[in-house]
Scaffold this active site. Structure first.
Site, PDB file in Angstrom:
ATOM      1  N   SER A  88     -88.384  30.005 -16.064  1.00  0.00           N
ATOM      2  CA  SER A  88     -88.334  28.698 -16.803  1.00  0.00           C
ATOM      3  C   SER A  88     -88.056  28.807 -17.824  1.00  0.00           C
ATOM      4  O   SER A  88     -87.172  29.653 -18.397  1.00  0.00           O
ATOM      5  CB  SER A  88     -89.774  27.854 -16.271  1.00  0.00           C
ATOM      6  OG  SER A  88     -89.153  26.465 -16.668  1.00  0.00           O
ATOM      7  N   ASP A  91     -84.700  22.115  -7.406  1.00  0.00           N
ATOM      8  CA  ASP A  91     -84.687  22.135  -8.682  1.00  0.00           C
ATOM      9  C   ASP A  91     -83.779  21.582  -9.662  1.00  0.00           C
ATOM     10  O   ASP A  91     -82.543  21.751  -9.422  1.00  0.00           O
ATOM     11  CB  ASP A  91     -85.022  23.696  -9.415  1.00  0.00           C
ATOM     12  CG  ASP A  91     -85.420  23.854 -10.760  1.00  0.00           C
ATOM     13  OD1 ASP A  91     -85.652  23.005 -11.419  1.00  0.00           O
ATOM     14  OD2 ASP A  91     -85.608  25.083 -11.329  1.00  0.00           O
ATOM     15  N   HIS A 141     -88.878  23.709  -8.321  1.00  0.00           N
ATOM     16  CA  HIS A 141     -88.982  24.471  -9.741  1.00  0.00           C
ATOM     17  C   HIS A 141     -90.350  25.409  -9.722  1.00  0.00           C
ATOM     18  O   HIS A 141     -91.386  24.808  -9.628  1.00  0.00           O
ATOM     19  CB  HIS A 141     -88.979  23.747 -10.830  1.00  0.00           C
ATOM     20  CG  HIS A 141     -88.914  24.602 -12.107  1.00  0.00           C
ATOM     21  ND1 HIS A 141     -87.847  25.237 -12.527  1.00  0.00           N
ATOM     22  CD2 HIS A 141     -89.648  24.513 -13.275  1.00  0.00           C
ATOM     23  CE1 HIS A 141     -88.077  25.721 -13.657  1.00  0.00           C
ATOM     24  NE2 HIS A 141     -89.402  25.351 -13.966  1.00  0.00           N
TER      25      HIS A 141
END
Length: 302
Positions: free
Chosen positions: A163, A244, A276
């Site tokens: 991320s 995601d 995600h």
């Protein structure tokens, strides 16, 4: 007066901003756990201070050493959390990095960098670069940390993150390609797990967290072609997750990297049906092992 102070002027994915400047995060602060030795895997861990001003620290994981003469690949891991949450010392990240260290037979350094709002962006980038420089400063065998001096193979360095940490990992590889690292240090591969880049509603949140931003074309948001073309590693592995909202950005990064003139090899891995960073929130998820196993294999076989 009270009603005015409670007026919300901005609302982002992770927090909202009141008219009086207060912030309210939607998720509670993460609980941190101390380093420990895992008798089941043989992995030992400890925390180190990289810098006191600005405050940068890390958790180092050393797998079971069967042959002291054999050097181990080195992973620098950058956690996610929207540049404003999470910690290298949280249970999720401790467990994931410890597992990777055990299964890849790698010494891992998980970076605790500065977070918004106490330390706005670009602290996260600068702290992570300082951590990388500190780590490779042990290449001569005379650094401050014995585990790195004695066990790390600086010819097999990997940088990885998820991320926001994937975004930061890209910037580190770009700086390595631009500035370089000490002689004898080789960044073999970079692993980006569900990375964040510009192109969604979250861009406004990033711009807010980075008062010195360069707008939507800031190369930390939208990687510049010249940065991609000189990425300072030999291999890149990009994970994307089907459910995601950042999936297309990860695919776009992979495609732009291949067109940039960079001479390394890139691979895209898609986590079908997954959300995600699902592998961190739910390590028992049926597909979580796919991420971990591919992450480990990339280190072991590079």
């Amino acid at each position: 007066m009270a009603s005015e102070s409670n007026e919300v002027v901005k609302e982002f994915r992770f927090f909202k901003v009141f008219k009086d400047g207060r912030l309210e995060f939607f998720m509670p602060p993460v609980e941190k756990i101390p380093p420990s030795d895992d008798p089941s895997t043989g992995v030992r861990s400890k925390d180190v201070v990289i810098s006191s001003d600005p405050p940068v620290s890390a958790r180092i994981f050393l797998p079971r050493v069967s042959d002291p003469a054999r050097k181990l690949p080195l992973l620098l891991y950058i956690h996610g959390g929207g540049f404003s949450m999470q910690s290298a010392f949280s249970r999720n990240y401790h467990d994931f990095v410890s597992t990777v260290a055990a299964e890849a037979g790698a010494i891992a350094v998980s970076v605790e960098y500065g977070l918004f709002p106490s330390r706005p962006i670009p602290a996260c980038y600068e702290d992570s670069w300082a951590a990388l420089r500190w780590v490779v400063g042990h290449a001569g065998g005379d650094g401050a940390e014995p585990w790195l001096n004695e066990h790390a193979d600086f010819g097999r360095v990997f940088i990885g993150g998820d991320s926001a940490g994937g975004n930061i990992s890209h910037t580190l590889a770009a700086r390595v390609g631009s500035i370089g690292l000490p002689q004898g240090v080789r960044v073999v591969g970079v692993i980006l797990v569900h990375p964040y880049f510009g192109g969604t509603d979250d861009d406004q949140m990033w711009l807010y967290m980075c008062p010195t931003n360069g707008g939507l074309s800031d190369p930390r948001l939208k990687p510049a072609q010249e940065d991609l073309g000189r990425l300072g590693c030999e291999k890149v592995l990009v994970f994307v997750a089907e459910k995601d909202h950042l999936m297309e950005l990860g695919i776009g990064y992979y495609e732009e990297l291949k067109k940039s003139g960079w001479t390394g090899s890139a691979e895209l891995a898609k986590n079908v049906g997954a959300e995600h960073c699902f592998h961190l929130r739910d390590p028992e998820h049926e597909k979580a092992a796919e991420v971990k196993d591919k992450f480990v294999s990339f280190i072991k076989h590079s």
